[in-house]
Design an enzyme around this catalytic site. Structure first.
Site, short mmCIF file in Angstrom:
data_model
loop_
_atom_site.label_atom_id
_atom_site.label_comp_id
_atom_site.label_asym_id
_atom_site.label_seq_id
_atom_site.Cartn_x
_atom_site.Cartn_y
_atom_site.Cartn_z
N TYR A 20 16.91 -132.83 -7.11
CA TYR A 20 15.59 -133.02 -7.70
C TYR A 20 14.58 -132.42 -6.73
CZ TYR A 20 17.45 -136.47 -11.04
OH TYR A 20 18.13 -137.09 -12.06
N LYS A 28 17.89 -141.79 -17.75
CA LYS A 28 18.15 -143.13 -18.29
C LYS A 28 18.30 -143.20 -19.81
CE LYS A 28 18.50 -145.29 -14.57
NZ LYS A 28 19.83 -144.92 -14.15
N HIS A 37 29.82 -138.40 -8.74
CA HIS A 37 28.91 -138.04 -7.65
C HIS A 37 28.56 -139.27 -6.82
CE1 HIS A 37 27.20 -134.03 -9.37
NE2 HIS A 37 28.51 -134.13 -9.52
N TYR A 71 19.17 -145.84 -9.96
CA TYR A 71 19.72 -144.58 -10.46
C TYR A 71 21.18 -144.76 -10.89
CZ TYR A 71 20.26 -139.54 -10.85
OH TYR A 71 20.46 -138.28 -11.35
P1 RFL Z 1 20.01 -139.45 -30.76
O1 RFL Z 1 21.01 -138.87 -29.85
O2 RFL Z 1 18.73 -138.75 -30.97
O3 RFL Z 1 20.74 -139.66 -32.16
C1 RFL Z 1 20.04 -139.99 -33.34
C2 RFL Z 1 20.80 -139.42 -34.51
O4 RFL Z 1 20.17 -139.84 -35.74
C3 RFL Z 1 20.13 -138.74 -36.62
N1 RFL Z 1 19.04 -138.99 -37.61
C4 RFL Z 1 19.26 -139.35 -38.88
N2 RFL Z 1 20.41 -139.54 -39.58
C5 RFL Z 1 20.30 -139.91 -40.87
N3 RFL Z 1 19.11 -140.06 -41.52
C6 RFL Z 1 17.94 -139.87 -40.87
N4 RFL Z 1 16.78 -140.04 -41.49
C7 RFL Z 1 17.97 -139.50 -39.49
N5 RFL Z 1 17.05 -139.23 -38.54
C8 RFL Z 1 17.71 -138.92 -37.42
C9 RFL Z 1 19.90 -137.54 -35.73
O5 RFL Z 1 20.30 -136.32 -36.35
C10 RFL Z 1 20.78 -137.91 -34.53
O6 RFL Z 1 22.11 -137.42 -34.68
O7 RFL Z 1 19.64 -140.96 -30.34
P2 RFL Z 1 20.50 -142.07 -29.53
O8 RFL Z 1 21.88 -142.21 -30.14
O9 RFL Z 1 19.61 -143.23 -29.42
O10 RFL Z 1 20.77 -141.45 -28.09
C11 RFL Z 1 19.71 -141.25 -27.19
C12 RFL Z 1 19.98 -140.02 -26.31
O11 RFL Z 1 20.26 -138.92 -27.15
C13 RFL Z 1 18.81 -139.69 -25.39
O12 RFL Z 1 18.22 -140.87 -24.89
C14 RFL Z 1 19.23 -138.83 -24.18
O13 RFL Z 1 19.65 -137.56 -24.60
C15 RFL Z 1 18.08 -138.70 -23.18
N6 RFL Z 1 18.39 -137.84 -22.04
C16 RFL Z 1 19.13 -138.30 -20.97
N7 RFL Z 1 19.65 -139.55 -20.99
C17 RFL Z 1 20.47 -139.98 -19.97
O14 RFL Z 1 20.92 -141.14 -20.01
N8 RFL Z 1 20.81 -139.17 -18.91
C18 RFL Z 1 20.33 -137.90 -18.82
O15 RFL Z 1 20.72 -137.19 -17.89
C19 RFL Z 1 19.45 -137.43 -19.85
N9 RFL Z 1 18.94 -136.18 -19.82
C20 RFL Z 1 17.92 -136.52 -22.00
C21 RFL Z 1 18.21 -135.71 -20.86
C22 RFL Z 1 17.20 -135.99 -23.08
C23 RFL Z 1 16.76 -134.69 -23.01
N10 RFL Z 1 16.08 -134.18 -24.14
C24 RFL Z 1 16.49 -132.99 -24.79
C25 RFL Z 1 15.22 -135.06 -24.91
C26 RFL Z 1 17.74 -134.41 -20.79
C27 RFL Z 1 16.98 -133.91 -21.84
C28 RFL Z 1 16.44 -132.52 -21.68
C1 PHB Z 2 21.37 -133.26 -16.87
O1 PHB Z 2 22.39 -132.97 -16.23
O2 PHB Z 2 21.18 -132.81 -18.01
C2 PHB Z 2 20.34 -134.16 -16.29
C3 PHB Z 2 20.57 -134.70 -15.02
C4 PHB Z 2 19.61 -135.54 -14.47
C5 PHB Z 2 18.45 -135.83 -15.17
C6 PHB Z 2 18.25 -135.31 -16.43
C7 PHB Z 2 19.19 -134.46 -17.00
O3 PHB Z 2 17.52 -136.63 -14.62
#
Ligand code: RFL
Ligand code: PHB
Length: 392
Positions: free
Chosen positions: A204, A300, A75, A386
């Protein structure tokens, strides 16, 4: 009880833990990944979607970006919608030609698991880490519970990549750990729908009824979010209500409707900002969501997690292979500088786009939005952050 020895024990098979395992394998450092959930579960968990420019390049450089390059959607801009008008922020024009790539987090997780299994690197799914011991000694121990019983891992270093509810940060004594936290008065209801995206770029939207975000995963799958009260439950949001609300908040005169389709996944996520300092305790290094959380408005979270891992992998390799401790000593401070910049940007995006009950706050939000669309300087700051805040 089974006993294992390795150089680095990695807790968590999210993007952070898996990328660390991959980088250590490439550098010839022995490691074991311990993951509480099953492989199927982590490969299906729907989360982030936007990957920064530098992070995409880095993943490609280290051999983990092949499918991402092929299938990810590149994008060059995003839309900001407010007062029923849409404004395009020309990301690439403003940020030296940089782009973002839309690629589901679980797709990257699948790619990293496939690479790991192809190399035969030890990966223990369904192993919950229950304790980290002797972190300030020379040989820390990780204890886990798996389907066949207890596992004891002796190692040189522990990488806590276990997300926001993991065991790693909890193992740092309260006298050492400082936790900075903010909870926002809203949550996001997210859906994944079998519907062709209505637009090519992310939208957004700040609407009087609340925030909305239009995103996508592929030419046939849309990902959409609604800002809701933190106390909302999914039962209160049948499909019709979700689509009606999305249409109300995203509508403009020229595009009054979004494409609808069967909803495949839905969840509600609370919005928080958290920073844990320091990101090291003895031989425990924490990375990703285990150390910090950002509200998703700036996209992020995953990028920051992968940014930490680049710093951590180099530091561990220098320490273990060359006995050089300088990068490891600097690990926490090096990461926290970037983490706080991401916290600032995520907070700025969140505060600007979620309407408030407070009229003064709403006035400030409007002023900020108008500044972004009227001032090239303001838009440039947004676009640079961004596209490439981590600057990898
Ligand atoms: P994760 O992905 O949570 O992975 C941690 C892993 O550890 C396991 N775990 C254990 N394993 C063994 N023993 C234990 N005691 C344990 N406790 C936990 C868990 O099962 C899991 O598999 O952390 P990590 O690797 O630091 O990654 C971080 C990302 O997942 C997170 O920051 C992003 O998903 C945030 N996020 C976004 N980030 C972006 O960069 N761009 C985005 O567009 C974006 N959109 C989002 C998001 C997060 C969202 N939610 C659901 C919180 C959108 C949403 C809605
Ligand atoms: C997504 O595609 O899940 C998404 C995109 C932008 C954001 C957060 C989540 O800021």
């Amino acid at each position: 009880m089974e006993e294992v020895r390795t150089q680095v024990a990695i807790v968590g098979a999210g993007p952070a833990g898996l990328l660390l395992g991959h980088l250590l394998e490439r550098a010839g450092v022995a490691n074991v990944v311990l993951e509480h959930r099953s492989r199927e579960y982590v490969e299906q968990r729907v989360r982030a979607g936007v990957i920064e420019y530098g992070v995409v390049n880095f993943l490609e450089e280290v051999g983990a970006g092949e499918r991402l390059r092929r299938e990810g959607l590149t994008h060059h801009g995003v839309e900001l919608r407010f007062d029923h008008t849409t404004h395009r922020v020309a990301l690439s024009d403003l940020a030296d030609g940089k782009t973002i790539t839309v690629y589901g987090q679980q797709e990257l997780v699948k790619d990293l698991i496939a690479l790991r299994l192809a190399l035969g690197a030890p990966t223990r799914f369904e192993h919950e880490v229950v304790a980290l011991e002797d972190l300030t000694g020379t040989t820390p121990v990780v204890r886990a519970k798996g389907p066949e019983g207890e596992l004891r891992v002796e190692c040189e270093f522990v990488a806590g990549c276990d997300g926001s509810f993991g065991v790693a940060t909890r193992s740092i004594p309260g006298s050492t750990l400082r936790r900075h936290e903010r909870t926002y008065p809203f949550a996001w209801l997210g859906i994944l729908a079998e519907a062709a995206p209505t637009t090519e770029e992310l939208i957004y939207a700040r609407h009087e009824r609340g925030f909305a975000l239009y995103s996508m995963r592929s030419p046939t799958v849309s990902r959409l979010y609604l800002g809701v009260e933190p106390s909302e439950t999914l039962e209160a949001w049948p499909d019709d209500r979700i689509w009606e609300e999305l249409n109300l908040r995203l509508a403009t005169e020229s595009s009054p409707n979004v494409n609808e389709g069967p909803i495949m996944e839905r969840s509600i996520t609370a919005m928080r900002s958290v920073v844990c300092e320091p990101m090291r305790y003895g031989r425990l290094l924490v990375a990703g969501d285990a150390a910090h959380i950002v509200p998703p408005t700036g996209a992020k979270g995953m990028n920051l997690a992968l940014g930490d891992i680049r710093v951590l992998a180099r530091a561990l390799v220098a320490q273990i292979r060359e006995g050089d401790n300088r990068l490891l000593e600097a690990y926490s401070a090096t990461c926290l500088e970037r983490v706080w910049r991401a916290e600032e940007f995520s907070n700025y995006m969140t505060q600007m786009l979620h309407p408030s009950n407070d009229d003064f706050e709403n006035g400030v939000q409007h002023a900020r939005l108008r500044q972004v669309v009227a001032s090239r300087e303001a838009a440039t700051v947004l676009a640079r952050n961004y596209c490439d805040l981590n600057g990898l």
